[in-house]
Write a protein that holds these residues in place. Structure first.
Motif, PDB file in Angstrom:
ATOM      1  N   ILE A 410      84.710  25.896  59.338  1.00 14.59           N
ATOM      2  CA  ILE A 410      83.956  25.995  58.573  1.00 14.59           C
ATOM      3  C   ILE A 410      84.273  25.553  57.274  1.00 14.59           C
ATOM      4  CG2 ILE A 410      81.838  27.488  57.951  1.00 14.59           C
ATOM      5  CD1 ILE A 410      81.201  28.196  59.927  1.00 14.59           C
ATOM      6  N   VAL A 411      85.317  26.776  56.807  1.00 13.88           N
ATOM      7  CA  VAL A 411      85.984  26.891  55.635  1.00 13.88           C
ATOM      8  C   VAL A 411      86.780  25.644  54.922  1.00 13.88           C
ATOM      9  CG1 VAL A 411      87.605  28.070  54.030  1.00 13.88           C
ATOM     10  CG2 VAL A 411      85.996  29.657  55.167  1.00 13.88           C
ATOM     11  N   ARG A 412      86.905  24.809  56.199  1.00 15.02           N
ATOM     12  CA  ARG A 412      87.539  23.363  55.755  1.00 15.02           C
ATOM     13  C   ARG A 412      86.360  22.396  55.518  1.00 15.02           C
ATOM     14  NH1 ARG A 412      91.764  25.604  54.991  1.00 15.02           N
ATOM     15  NH2 ARG A 412      93.622  25.820  55.683  1.00 15.02           N
ATOM     16  N   LEU A 413      85.611  22.660  56.268  1.00 18.49           N
ATOM     17  CA  LEU A 413      84.686  20.947  55.788  1.00 18.49           C
ATOM     18  C   LEU A 413      83.905  21.850  54.876  1.00 18.49           C
ATOM     19  CD1 LEU A 413      83.206  21.126  59.660  1.00 18.49           C
ATOM     20  CD2 LEU A 413      84.265  19.601  58.028  1.00 18.49           C
ATOM     21  N   LEU A 414      83.461  23.139  53.974  1.00 21.98           N
ATOM     22  CA  LEU A 414      83.040  23.428  52.819  1.00 21.98           C
ATOM     23  C   LEU A 414      84.199  22.859  51.932  1.00 21.98           C
ATOM     24  CD1 LEU A 414      81.446  26.655  53.407  1.00 21.98           C
ATOM     25  CD2 LEU A 414      80.023  24.395  52.578  1.00 21.98           C
ATOM     26  N   ALA A 415      85.533  22.818  51.839  1.00 24.42           N
ATOM     27  CA  ALA A 415      86.143  22.586  50.922  1.00 24.42           C
ATOM     28  C   ALA A 415      86.001  20.608  50.894  1.00 24.42           C
ATOM     29  CB  ALA A 415      87.956  22.971  51.564  1.00 24.42           C
ATOM     30  N   GLY A 416      85.926  20.237  52.282  1.00 26.37           N
ATOM     31  CA  GLY A 416      85.963  18.918  52.738  1.00 26.37           C
ATOM     32  C   GLY A 416      87.247  18.402  52.680  1.00 26.37           C
ATOM     33  N   ASP A 417      87.881  19.035  53.102  1.00 23.90           N
ATOM     34  CA  ASP A 417      89.322  18.748  54.047  1.00 23.90           C
ATOM     35  C   ASP A 417      89.427  17.461  54.829  1.00 23.90           C
ATOM     36  OD1 ASP A 417      91.640  18.647  55.900  1.00 23.90           O
ATOM     37  OD2 ASP A 417      92.564  20.401  55.199  1.00 23.90           O
ATOM     38  N   TYR A 418      90.404  16.625  54.047  1.00 26.36           N
ATOM     39  CA  TYR A 418      89.811  15.228  54.659  1.00 26.36           C
ATOM     40  C   TYR A 418      90.485  14.727  56.295  1.00 26.36           C
ATOM     41  CZ  TYR A 418      94.928  13.665  53.783  1.00 26.36           C
ATOM     42  OH  TYR A 418      96.269  14.141  54.572  1.00 26.36           O
ATOM     43  N   PRO A 433      81.834  16.959  50.165  1.00 27.44           N
ATOM     44  CA  PRO A 433      81.368  18.279  50.737  1.00 27.44           C
ATOM     45  C   PRO A 433      80.114  19.008  50.226  1.00 27.44           C
ATOM     46  CG  PRO A 433      83.536  19.152  49.378  1.00 27.44           C
ATOM     47  CD  PRO A 433      82.712  17.506  49.315  1.00 27.44           C
ATOM     48  N   PRO A 434      79.767  19.496  51.413  1.00 22.86           N
ATOM     49  CA  PRO A 434      78.078  20.528  51.407  1.00 22.86           C
ATOM     50  C   PRO A 434      78.889  21.864  50.509  1.00 22.86           C
ATOM     51  CG  PRO A 434      78.605  20.366  53.503  1.00 22.86           C
ATOM     52  CD  PRO A 434      80.227  19.770  53.167  1.00 22.86           C
ATOM     53  N   ARG A 435      77.408  22.226  49.916  1.00 17.04           N
ATOM     54  CA  ARG A 435      77.986  23.824  49.148  1.00 17.04           C
ATOM     55  C   ARG A 435      77.293  24.803  50.382  1.00 17.04           C
ATOM     56  NH1 ARG A 435      74.732  21.113  45.340  1.00 17.04           N
ATOM     57  NH2 ARG A 435      75.464  20.895  43.290  1.00 17.04           N
ATOM     58  N   TRP A 436      76.591  24.356  51.114  1.00 14.53           N
ATOM     59  CA  TRP A 436      76.779  25.042  52.591  1.00 14.53           C
ATOM     60  C   TRP A 436      76.347  24.835  53.941  1.00 14.53           C
ATOM     61  CZ3 TRP A 436      74.745  30.113  50.769  1.00 14.53           C
ATOM     62  CH2 TRP A 436      74.312  30.560  49.673  1.00 14.53           C
ATOM     63  N   ILE A 437      76.551  25.801  54.470  1.00 14.98           N
ATOM     64  CA  ILE A 437      77.153  25.048  56.155  1.00 14.98           C
ATOM     65  C   ILE A 437      76.209  25.897  56.868  1.00 14.98           C
ATOM     66  CG2 ILE A 437      78.766  24.866  58.167  1.00 14.98           C
ATOM     67  CD1 ILE A 437      80.343  22.911  56.202  1.00 14.98           C
ATOM     68  N   ARG A 438      75.106  26.200  57.866  1.00 17.33           N
ATOM     69  CA  ARG A 438      75.653  26.839  58.965  1.00 17.33           C
ATOM     70  C   ARG A 438      75.668  26.081  60.175  1.00 17.33           C
ATOM     71  NH1 ARG A 438      68.839  25.821  58.383  1.00 17.33           N
ATOM     72  NH2 ARG A 438      68.250  23.881  59.912  1.00 17.33           N
ATOM     73  N   ALA A 439      75.791  27.085  61.562  1.00 14.98           N
ATOM     74  CA  ALA A 439      75.706  27.049  62.777  1.00 14.98           C
ATOM     75  C   ALA A 439      74.654  26.864  63.837  1.00 14.98           C
ATOM     76  CB  ALA A 439      76.827  27.317  63.666  1.00 14.98           C
ATOM     77  N   ARG A 440      74.075  26.638  64.192  1.00  7.09           N
ATOM     78  CA  ARG A 440      73.144  26.777  64.892  1.00  7.09           C
ATOM     79  C   ARG A 440      73.053  26.564  66.904  1.00  7.09           C
ATOM     80  NH1 ARG A 440      67.301  24.979  62.779  1.00  7.09           N
ATOM     81  NH2 ARG A 440      68.401  22.837  63.047  1.00  7.09           N
ATOM     82  N   VAL A 468      75.604  31.251  63.208  1.00  5.40           N
ATOM     83  CA  VAL A 468      76.296  30.908  61.573  1.00  5.40           C
ATOM     84  C   VAL A 468      75.349  31.494  60.532  1.00  5.40           C
ATOM     85  CG1 VAL A 468      78.071  30.868  59.833  1.00  5.40           C
ATOM     86  CG2 VAL A 468      79.114  30.723  62.511  1.00  5.40           C
ATOM     87  N   ASP A 469      74.856  32.206  60.293  1.00  2.71           N
ATOM     88  CA  ASP A 469      73.789  32.059  59.092  1.00  2.71           C
ATOM     89  C   ASP A 469      74.388  31.248  57.301  1.00  2.71           C
ATOM     90  OD1 ASP A 469      71.528  33.427  59.578  1.00  2.71           O
ATOM     91  OD2 ASP A 469      72.772  35.420  59.313  1.00  2.71           O
ATOM     92  N   PRO A 470      73.659  30.134  57.129  1.00  2.93           N
ATOM     93  CA  PRO A 470      73.963  29.825  55.522  1.00  2.93           C
ATOM     94  C   PRO A 470      75.416  30.203  54.954  1.00  2.93           C
ATOM     95  CG  PRO A 470      71.853  29.474  55.748  1.00  2.93           C
ATOM     96  CD  PRO A 470      72.383  30.784  56.943  1.00  2.93           C
ATOM     97  N   VAL A 471      76.269  29.825  54.741  1.00  2.00           N
ATOM     98  CA  VAL A 471      77.716  30.365  54.419  1.00  2.00           C
ATOM     99  C   VAL A 471      77.913  29.460  53.228  1.00  2.00           C
ATOM    100  CG1 VAL A 471      78.480  31.832  55.988  1.00  2.00           C
ATOM    101  CG2 VAL A 471      79.193  29.695  55.368  1.00  2.00           C
ATOM    102  N   THR A 472      78.787  29.758  52.391  1.00  2.00           N
ATOM    103  CA  THR A 472      78.916  28.791  50.946  1.00  2.00           C
ATOM    104  C   THR A 472      80.446  29.270  50.104  1.00  2.00           C
ATOM    105  OG1 THR A 472      78.396  27.844  48.782  1.00  2.00           O
ATOM    106  CG2 THR A 472      77.906  30.283  49.335  1.00  2.00           C
ATOM    107  N   LEU A 473      81.364  28.024  49.440  1.00  2.00           N
ATOM    108  CA  LEU A 473      82.256  28.897  49.267  1.00  2.00           C
ATOM    109  C   LEU A 473      81.858  29.027  47.904  1.00  2.00           C
ATOM    110  CD1 LEU A 473      85.032  26.305  50.596  1.00  2.00           C
ATOM    111  CD2 LEU A 473      85.097  28.186  50.790  1.00  2.00           C
ATOM    112  N   GLN A 474      80.472  28.979  47.263  1.00  2.00           N
ATOM    113  CA  GLN A 474      80.395  29.172  45.982  1.00  2.00           C
ATOM    114  C   GLN A 474      80.889  30.390  45.175  1.00  2.00           C
ATOM    115  OE1 GLN A 474      76.984  26.562  44.291  1.00  2.00           O
ATOM    116  NE2 GLN A 474      76.354  26.948  47.010  1.00  2.00           N
ATOM    117  N   PRO A 475      80.840  31.042  44.092  1.00  2.00           N
ATOM    118  CA  PRO A 475      81.411  32.522  44.086  1.00  2.00           C
ATOM    119  C   PRO A 475      80.006  33.116  43.975  1.00  2.00           C
ATOM    120  CG  PRO A 475      82.136  30.830  42.279  1.00  2.00           C
ATOM    121  CD  PRO A 475      81.839  30.061  42.937  1.00  2.00           C
ATOM    122  N   LYS A 476      80.187  34.067  44.258  1.00  2.00           N
ATOM    123  CA  LYS A 476      78.568  34.983  43.760  1.00  2.00           C
ATOM    124  C   LYS A 476      77.944  35.411  42.677  1.00  2.00           C
ATOM    125  CE  LYS A 476      79.768  37.743  48.346  1.00  2.00           C
ATOM    126  NZ  LYS A 476      79.579  39.179  48.621  1.00  2.00           N
TER     127      LYS A 476
END
Length: 479
Positions: A410-418, A433-440, A468-476
């Motif tokens: 999830i972290v790598r996808l949020l960072a857009g790791d090619y 990459p997206p701002r948020w990711i979740r897993a259902r 996994v509820d929506p998570v982001t790498l954006q600062p709180k």
């Protein structure tokens, strides 16, 4: 030394050496394509971190000397190149030591990868490929007859593989004993292929016949691999035909293909020529060099000693499945699907570009190359190639306890790791990459024939819950 030579197994040797080499070729290509993203320096489970915590004695590997992604790619490329020469038969044209050294180099190279591959290389067919590569190293070159001891030990490998799998099933879920296992398996197997949908919809009596055929092939037929010819060849043929049905109806990496190749150890030239009289296999071969006889006898004795624990495991109450009893992955225990999953769950990873996702936000799903996602997509044919990330996604949906790799995914996808995105089948965010990711989690079932005719969908799915509820790498606190 007539007792040493198995002159009636030239075709078997050709199939064994070239077939195992072909599977090594696929395995090394798979490593080059996937290892850096999954286990490299910036992987989901970095190999350097693992190497810092184990010794060479615990996990022998060339990478204890040095690990870098470029070194990994070098080993994989060299292994693929050497495998290709064996597939076309070049080392086999030389003296007996040449194919022996070539296969042992493949074994060392791939063992080095497997031993640092952690959960991404925790599959039984990894150990099987290591063991098979080591044994076929001693089949000799074309100029001498195949050693009978090696041919017999390869049959012992097939016996452990098939009988072990049969015993695991008999000790496993009741679905194998009441003959209902295959009414579920085609739908819930890790990675269905294009034929799996059709196999699932076959009549129940056919599925019961599949289970009975599996029990017969795995619990009875292996004993006849050691019978006189042509009985041994017939036993091998039954195993080969059974494995071809599994190839036809599923994606199990190279497990079925390597079993087919290894089963040829029981197929004699005479039996083949009885069916195909025009096939010429008879050739005069000089006497085997004494040094090679000594090497083969010593190696066989070593492997026989290692066979004690796998033999005891076959009849143990708590039989181990896909277990290696030594760090060199030689003479292992095999077996799979002791229980059959009856409900298919799939983890769907989705991304969103909204700053603050709400009820009306659009979430787009990442598609994987092999595992089900889009209900309208036909399951692809992947095997004998191995999609390691897709397989672990299947275990994740079953509740695998160690999911740290998924958190890193999830972290790598949020960072857009090619490199990580390249392992996926479709990236819904090609520009950024997206701002948020979740897993259902969804429950998947095959569409009925009527549903498929009406909608074209291969699957029907129902939402079960959120992993996994929506998570982001954006600062709180960011507005």
């Amino acid at each position: 030394m007539e007792w040493f030579a198995a002159g009636d197994y030239e075709l078997a040797r050709q199939v064994l050496q070239r077939g195992i080499a072909a599977l090594y070729l696929i395995a090394f290509i798979s490593a080059a394509n996937q290892f850096p993203a999954l286990l490299g320096e910036r992987g989901l489970a970095p190999a350097p971190w693992f190497l810092s915590r184990v010794t060479f004695r615990q996990s022998p590997s060339l990478f204890h000397w040095k690990y870098s992604d470029s070194f990994l790619l070098g080993i994989a490329s060299a292994g693929a190149g050497l495998s290709a020469t064996l597939v076309v038969g070049l080392p086999q044209q030389g003296p007996p030591w040449l194919p022996m050294v070539a296969f042992l180099l493949l074994w060392v190279g791939y063992l080095s990868i497997v031993n640092i591959g952690q959960t991404f290389y925790g599959f039984g067919w990894e150990s099987l490929l290591c063991e098979a590569g080591f044994i076929v190293a001693f089949l000799g070159a074309d100029e001498i007859a195949p050693p009978l001891l090696v041919i017999i030990f390869l049959r012992w490998l097939v016996f452990r593989l098939e009988f072990g799998a049969g015993m695991i099933k008999m000790r496993g879920g009741s679905e194998w004993r009441d003959l209902t296992a295959l009414t579920y398996h085609h739908e819930t197997q890790p990675m269905p292929n294009p034929v799996s949908w059709y196999a699932h919809h076959l009549p129940r009596w056919f599925h019961k016949g599949e289970v009975l055929g599996s029990h017969f092939t795995q619990l009875v037929v292996p004993f006849f691999l050691f019978a006189p010819q042509p009985v041994a060849s017939v036993a091998a043929l039954i195993i080969i035909l059974t494995q071809l049905w599994l190839v036809f109806t599923g994606n199990f990496a190279w497990l079925n293909w390597i079993t087919i190749v290894l089963a040829f150890s029981a197929v004699s030239d005479e039996a083949v020529q009885a069916v195909f009289p025009a096939l010429v296999l008879d050739a005069e071969q000089p006497e085997t060099p004494l040094w090679f006889v000594v090497v083969v006898i010593a190696v066989t004795a070593f492997l026989v000693v290692l066979s004690w624990r796998p033999l005891a495991n076959l009849f143990a109450r708590h039989q181990l499945m896909n277990a290696s009893f030594n760090r060199y992955h030689l003479v292992n225990a095999y077996g799979a699907f002791g229980t059959v999953t009856k409900v298919r769950l799939e983890v769907i990873v989705e991304g969103c570009t909204d700053e603050h996702p709400g009820p009306d936000s659009e979430w787009l799903a990442y598609e994987f190359k092999g595992k089900p996602g889009d209900v309208n997509r036909m399951p692809p044919q992947i095997a004998p190639y191995h999609l390691r990330l897709d397989w672990l996604m299947w275990f994740l949906a079953l509740g695998a306890p160690d999911n740290r790799w998924f958190q890193m995914l999830i972290v790598r996808l949020l960072a857009g790791d090619y490199r990580m995105v390249r392992l996926l089948g479709a990236n819904p965010f090609p520009m950024a990459p997206p701002r948020w990711i979740r897993a259902r989690v969804f429950r998947y079932r095959y569409s009925t024939p009527e549903e498929k005719r009406r909608t074209g969908a291969w699957w029907s799915r129902t939402l079960v819950g959120t992993l996994v509820d929506p998570v982001t790498l954006q600062p709180k606190g960011r507005d």
